[in-house]
Design an enzyme around this catalytic site. Sequence first.
Site, PDB file in Angstrom:
ATOM      1  N   ARG A   8       0.870  -1.174   0.000  1.00 13.56           N
ATOM      2  CA  ARG A   8       0.000   0.000   0.000  1.00 13.56           C
ATOM      3  C   ARG A   8       0.904   1.219   0.000  1.00 13.56           C
ATOM      4  O   ARG A   8       1.995   1.197   0.597  1.00 13.56           O
ATOM      5  CB  ARG A   8      -0.889   0.037   1.253  1.00 13.56           C
ATOM      6  N   GLU A  47      -3.809   8.179  -4.499  1.00 15.21           N
ATOM      7  CA  GLU A  47      -4.130   7.572  -5.800  1.00 15.21           C
ATOM      8  C   GLU A  47      -5.444   8.158  -6.306  1.00 15.21           C
ATOM      9  O   GLU A  47      -6.331   8.416  -5.485  1.00 15.21           O
ATOM     10  CB  GLU A  47      -4.251   6.052  -5.644  1.00 15.21           C
ATOM     11  N   HIS A  84      -1.819   1.009  -9.714  1.00 12.97           N
ATOM     12  CA  HIS A  84      -2.415   0.072  -8.740  1.00 12.97           C
ATOM     13  C   HIS A  84      -3.141  -1.076  -9.459  1.00 12.97           C
ATOM     14  O   HIS A  84      -4.366  -1.205  -9.386  1.00 12.97           O
ATOM     15  CB  HIS A  84      -3.375   0.819  -7.798  1.00 12.97           C
TER      16      HIS A  84
HETATM   17  P1  NAP Z   1      -0.991 -11.830   4.287  1.00 14.32           P
HETATM   18  O1  NAP Z   1      -1.031 -13.233   3.792  1.00 14.32           O
HETATM   19  O2  NAP Z   1      -1.794 -11.451   5.477  1.00 14.32           O
HETATM   20  O3  NAP Z   1       0.559 -11.463   4.527  1.00 14.32           O
HETATM   21  C1  NAP Z   1       0.986 -10.339   5.179  1.00 14.32           C
HETATM   22  C2  NAP Z   1       2.308 -10.668   5.857  1.00 14.32           C
HETATM   23  O4  NAP Z   1       2.827  -9.471   6.444  1.00 14.32           O
HETATM   24  C3  NAP Z   1       2.159 -11.696   6.991  1.00 14.32           C
HETATM   25  O5  NAP Z   1       3.105 -12.717   6.799  1.00 14.32           O
HETATM   26  C4  NAP Z   1       2.436 -10.887   8.246  1.00 14.32           C
HETATM   27  O6  NAP Z   1       3.125 -11.587   9.254  1.00 14.32           O
HETATM   28  C5  NAP Z   1       3.333  -9.797   7.735  1.00 14.32           C
HETATM   29  N1  NAP Z   1       3.306  -8.610   8.582  1.00 14.32           N
HETATM   30  C6  NAP Z   1       2.231  -7.969   9.090  1.00 14.32           C
HETATM   31  N2  NAP Z   1       2.616  -6.903   9.819  1.00 14.32           N
HETATM   32  C7  NAP Z   1       3.970  -6.893   9.785  1.00 14.32           C
HETATM   33  C8  NAP Z   1       4.952  -6.047  10.342  1.00 14.32           C
HETATM   34  N3  NAP Z   1       4.616  -4.993  11.105  1.00 14.32           N
HETATM   35  N4  NAP Z   1       6.266  -6.330  10.113  1.00 14.32           N
HETATM   36  C9  NAP Z   1       6.607  -7.411   9.361  1.00 14.32           C
HETATM   37  N5  NAP Z   1       5.710  -8.237   8.801  1.00 14.32           N
HETATM   38  C10 NAP Z   1       4.408  -7.986   9.010  1.00 14.32           C
HETATM   39  O7  NAP Z   1      -1.449 -10.818   3.143  1.00 14.32           O
HETATM   40  P2  NAP Z   1      -1.262 -10.962   1.556  1.00 14.32           P
HETATM   41  O8  NAP Z   1      -2.428 -11.657   0.969  1.00 14.32           O
HETATM   42  O9  NAP Z   1       0.097 -11.481   1.284  1.00 14.32           O
HETATM   43  O10 NAP Z   1      -1.374  -9.424   1.150  1.00 14.32           O
HETATM   44  C11 NAP Z   1      -0.465  -8.472   1.679  1.00 14.32           C
HETATM   45  C12 NAP Z   1      -0.888  -7.057   1.327  1.00 14.32           C
HETATM   46  O11 NAP Z   1      -0.661  -6.829  -0.057  1.00 14.32           O
HETATM   47  C13 NAP Z   1      -2.382  -6.764   1.510  1.00 14.32           C
HETATM   48  O12 NAP Z   1      -2.693  -6.425   2.846  1.00 14.32           O
HETATM   49  C14 NAP Z   1      -2.611  -5.601   0.564  1.00 14.32           C
HETATM   50  O13 NAP Z   1      -2.478  -4.368   1.231  1.00 14.32           O
HETATM   51  C15 NAP Z   1      -1.493  -5.743  -0.469  1.00 14.32           C
HETATM   52  N6  NAP Z   1      -2.019  -6.062  -1.793  1.00 14.32           N
HETATM   53  C16 NAP Z   1      -1.813  -5.167  -2.805  1.00 14.32           C
HETATM   54  C17 NAP Z   1      -2.313  -5.440  -4.064  1.00 14.32           C
HETATM   55  C18 NAP Z   1      -2.093  -4.472  -5.195  1.00 14.32           C
HETATM   56  O14 NAP Z   1      -2.964  -4.343  -6.039  1.00 14.32           O
HETATM   57  N7  NAP Z   1      -0.942  -3.821  -5.274  1.00 14.32           N
HETATM   58  C19 NAP Z   1      -3.032  -6.622  -4.308  1.00 14.32           C
HETATM   59  C20 NAP Z   1      -3.204  -7.516  -3.254  1.00 14.32           C
HETATM   60  C21 NAP Z   1      -2.705  -7.226  -2.001  1.00 14.32           C
HETATM   61  P3  NAP Z   1       2.562 -12.932   9.996  1.00 14.32           P
HETATM   62  O15 NAP Z   1       2.793 -14.036   9.009  1.00 14.32           O
HETATM   63  O16 NAP Z   1       3.402 -13.053  11.207  1.00 14.32           O
HETATM   64  O17 NAP Z   1       1.120 -12.645  10.248  1.00 14.32           O
END
Ligand code: NAP
Length: 337
Positions: free
Chosen positions: A236, A265, A283
């Site tokens: 983000r 954005e 995005h």
């Molecule tokens: P996810 O499976 O929940 O993975 C997020 C990871 O970040 C988890 O492993 C979590 O740790 C870790 N984390 C959370 N807070 C942290 C911190 N303070 N320091 C270090 N690590 C931390 O989510 P995902 O499906 O991979 O998606 C991640 C993010 O990508 C979404 O929340 C969204 O904002 C973004 N995204 C962007 C797009 C785009 O269009 N550009 C598309 C999809 C998603 P734990 O394993 O310990 O919980």
Amino acid sequence: MHKKRIVALRRLKDSHLQRLHEAFQVDYFEEPELQPEAVATALRQAHGLIGGKLQVSSALLDEAPQLEVIATISVGYDNLPVAELSRRGILLTNTPDVLTETTADTGFMLIMASARRLVELANMVREGRWTQHVGEPHFGSNVHGKTLGLVGLGRIGRAIARRALGFDMRVLYSNASPKPELEGEWGLERRSFEQLLAESDFVCLTVPLTEQTEHLLGYEQCRAMRRSAFLINIARGRVVDEAGLIRALEERLIAGAGLDVFEREPLQESPLLRMENVVTLPHIGSATHETREAMANRAVENICQALRGERPRDLVNPEARPNGFPAAQQEQSLDAQ
Ligand code: NAP
């Protein structure tokens, strides 16, 4: 039978709208910004809200006393007040998993595009500036064999790690919790955030936006990176302090950046747009036909399950229903018979 009412926001395909119409009375607004009052009026009677890029304030929730569920068509929900929804007993669902691989493709595309100067050099050809053989001033950097630092090793982080291993990269990660299984099986190496910045050729952000990750990376963190390193942000915009990043790029503290997301954005006016070593995307992490279809399907399933009284598959805030879900409890007791 009396149908519950829902509000559907932003462009949905006919097939999704049809499924919603079969189950509910639907108020659909393709461009809600143009009709805020009509949306507010519809929400007064709505039991559910479905759509992407939802903006939900306390004032709006006050005006929506019947709301039972919000189904966002995204995996991230930093734009929604989760604690307040839970306090009010409103369920929140998202669309994980189905966008993981596509978003990882976008991340890897930005790694490749930044390292090989894809946009800059493709523009050179298009604009008729390819007048002689490309020489050293236009050379890029290798991706294979380099070190990738993943900040966040959740669903998308892992999917990028898989791609990187196929490119013979060394993969470091810093994450809230350790992932020993991936260290063992895949050979990933855990680092502190600071160590990861110092050792990586590509730093890729895949953490959710939270209070802890807001402005996680700015000028000082860029200074801790290698001068030859690239920053990739597909998380983000607000995970990066954009002013600090711009300053670091102007001072050539890092080699470049590949950015899919921005603090504001759509990105309109920014020094980033004038930097040849920065690839800017609008995005589009999950923006393929197949994946957007799958995300909408998932959100439709979620809202249908929630309004049938079942526990929706992608429930974000189970604490909103401390007493559980009557339909699920009923199923369980039937199973037990
Ligand atoms: P996810 O499976 O929940 O993975 C997020 C990871 O970040 C988890 O492993 C979590 O740790 C870790 N984390 C959370 N807070 C942290 C911190 N303070 N320091 C270090 N690590 C931390 O989510 P995902 O499906 O991979 O998606 C991640 C993010 O990508 C979404 O929340 C969204 O904002 C973004 N995204 C962007 C797009 C785009 O269009 N550009 C598309 C999809 C998603 P734990 O394993 O310990 O919980």
